[in-house]
Design a protein around this motif. Structure first.
Motif, short mmCIF file in Angstrom:
data_model
loop_
_atom_site.label_atom_id
_atom_site.label_comp_id
_atom_site.label_asym_id
_atom_site.label_seq_id
_atom_site.Cartn_x
_atom_site.Cartn_y
_atom_site.Cartn_z
N THR A 14 0.95 -1.05 -0.30
CA THR A 14 -0.07 0.02 0.07
C THR A 14 0.84 1.21 -0.29
O THR A 14 0.65 2.06 -0.83
CB THR A 14 -0.97 -0.12 1.23
OG1 THR A 14 -1.76 -1.28 1.07
CG2 THR A 14 -1.91 1.18 1.12
N ASN A 25 0.13 10.63 -10.65
CA ASN A 25 -1.24 10.70 -10.98
C ASN A 25 -1.52 12.33 -11.43
O ASN A 25 -1.38 13.11 -10.56
CB ASN A 25 -1.98 10.25 -9.69
CG ASN A 25 -3.73 10.31 -9.86
OD1 ASN A 25 -4.15 11.40 -9.92
ND2 ASN A 25 -4.06 9.29 -10.08
N ILE A 90 -8.71 7.76 1.99
CA ILE A 90 -10.04 8.06 1.29
C ILE A 90 -9.92 9.36 0.76
O ILE A 90 -10.19 9.41 -0.63
CB ILE A 90 -11.24 8.05 2.32
CG1 ILE A 90 -11.45 6.58 2.77
CG2 ILE A 90 -12.62 8.79 1.53
CD1 ILE A 90 -12.88 6.77 3.73
N SER A 93 -7.52 8.75 -2.41
CA SER A 93 -8.09 8.14 -3.45
C SER A 93 -9.17 9.19 -4.24
O SER A 93 -9.42 9.10 -5.30
CB SER A 93 -8.83 6.84 -3.04
OG SER A 93 -9.99 7.28 -2.23
N GLU A 94 -10.13 9.77 -3.45
CA GLU A 94 -10.94 10.94 -4.17
C GLU A 94 -10.16 11.75 -4.77
O GLU A 94 -10.65 12.34 -5.90
CB GLU A 94 -11.76 11.60 -3.02
CG GLU A 94 -12.81 10.72 -2.30
CD GLU A 94 -13.57 11.46 -1.06
OE1 GLU A 94 -13.18 12.43 -0.84
OE2 GLU A 94 -14.36 10.44 -0.69
N CYS A 96 -7.12 11.45 -6.21
CA CYS A 96 -6.55 10.80 -7.50
C CYS A 96 -7.61 10.40 -8.37
O CYS A 96 -7.32 9.93 -9.59
CB CYS A 96 -5.85 9.63 -6.85
SG CYS A 96 -4.22 10.29 -5.99
N LYS A 97 -8.88 10.44 -7.87
CA LYS A 97 -10.08 10.02 -8.92
C LYS A 97 -9.93 8.30 -9.05
O LYS A 97 -10.06 8.16 -10.24
CB LYS A 97 -10.29 10.72 -10.07
CG LYS A 97 -10.61 12.02 -9.49
CD LYS A 97 -10.84 13.05 -10.80
CE LYS A 97 -10.95 14.51 -10.55
NZ LYS A 97 -11.49 15.32 -11.12
N ILE A 98 -9.61 7.49 -7.99
CA ILE A 98 -9.30 6.28 -8.26
C ILE A 98 -10.07 5.55 -7.17
O ILE A 98 -10.31 6.15 -5.89
CB ILE A 98 -7.95 5.63 -8.23
CG1 ILE A 98 -7.34 5.92 -6.98
CG2 ILE A 98 -7.17 6.27 -9.50
CD1 ILE A 98 -5.80 5.33 -6.91
N ASN A 99 -10.61 4.17 -7.20
CA ASN A 99 -11.02 3.53 -6.14
C ASN A 99 -10.38 3.24 -4.97
O ASN A 99 -9.10 2.94 -5.27
CB ASN A 99 -11.62 2.17 -6.66
CG ASN A 99 -12.73 1.37 -5.79
OD1 ASN A 99 -12.18 1.13 -4.70
ND2 ASN A 99 -13.88 1.19 -6.45
N LEU A 100 -10.77 3.35 -3.78
CA LEU A 100 -10.18 2.92 -2.61
C LEU A 100 -9.34 1.73 -2.63
O LEU A 100 -8.11 1.72 -2.22
CB LEU A 100 -10.75 3.20 -1.27
CG LEU A 100 -10.23 3.00 0.01
CD1 LEU A 100 -9.10 4.12 0.35
CD2 LEU A 100 -11.11 3.25 1.17
N TYR A 101 -9.77 0.81 -3.21
CA TYR A 101 -9.36 -0.58 -3.48
C TYR A 101 -8.35 -0.63 -4.33
O TYR A 101 -7.64 -1.76 -4.18
CB TYR A 101 -10.67 -1.45 -3.84
CG TYR A 101 -11.36 -1.75 -2.80
CD1 TYR A 101 -10.98 -2.54 -1.63
CD2 TYR A 101 -12.85 -1.22 -2.63
CE1 TYR A 101 -11.87 -2.94 -0.49
CE2 TYR A 101 -13.62 -1.34 -1.81
CZ TYR A 101 -13.40 -2.33 -0.63
OH TYR A 101 -14.05 -2.58 0.44
N ASP A 102 -7.93 0.31 -5.09
CA ASP A 102 -6.80 0.34 -5.94
C ASP A 102 -5.55 0.86 -5.16
O ASP A 102 -4.61 1.04 -5.77
CB ASP A 102 -7.20 1.16 -7.13
CG ASP A 102 -8.23 0.59 -8.21
OD1 ASP A 102 -8.26 -0.67 -7.91
OD2 ASP A 102 -8.88 1.19 -8.93
#
Length: 107
Positions: A14, A25, A90, A93-94, A96-102
């Motif tokens: 991570t 990004n 969170i 990820s917001e 970076c506009k990617i899913n938290l799981y990524d």
């Protein structure tokens, strides 16, 4: 009923993801640029024609200012020495506009 298994976060992987996002990004770069640019008139707010060097990575110091944490905190996140709080992940990820799981890697 399906049993749900507890999953553990691999903090080293991570941490690597966080470092990669900081370096690569474009959405994060734009967010940092907009957050730290004092003179919005000079910037114009048009990210497509931004004068900010979009090919350069964001420094850990710049990212720390955006997150309102110390430089060492970002360094420790990216080296896996400390774990960022869920709210930071969170937010990251917001931006970076990617899913938290990524961002999070499960072991």
């Amino acid at each position: 009923m399906e049993q749900i298994k507890l999953r553990y976060i691999d903090w080293d992987k991570t941490a690597t993801n966080l470092k990669l996002l900081r370096n690569d990004n474009i959405n994060l770069r734009r967010y940092v640029c907009n957050s730290l640019t004092a003179d919005k008139a000079a910037c114009g707010g048009n990210c497509e024609e931004c004068k900010f060097e979009m090919d350069g990575s964001i420094s850990q110091k710049e990212l720390a200012k955006v997150f309102n944490v110390s430089d060492n905190m970002v360094i420790n996140w990216e080296n896996g020495k400390s774990r960022p709080a869920l709210e930071y992940l969170i937010f990251y990820s917001e931006i970076c506009k990617i899913n938290l799981y990524d961002v999070i890697v499960f072991a």
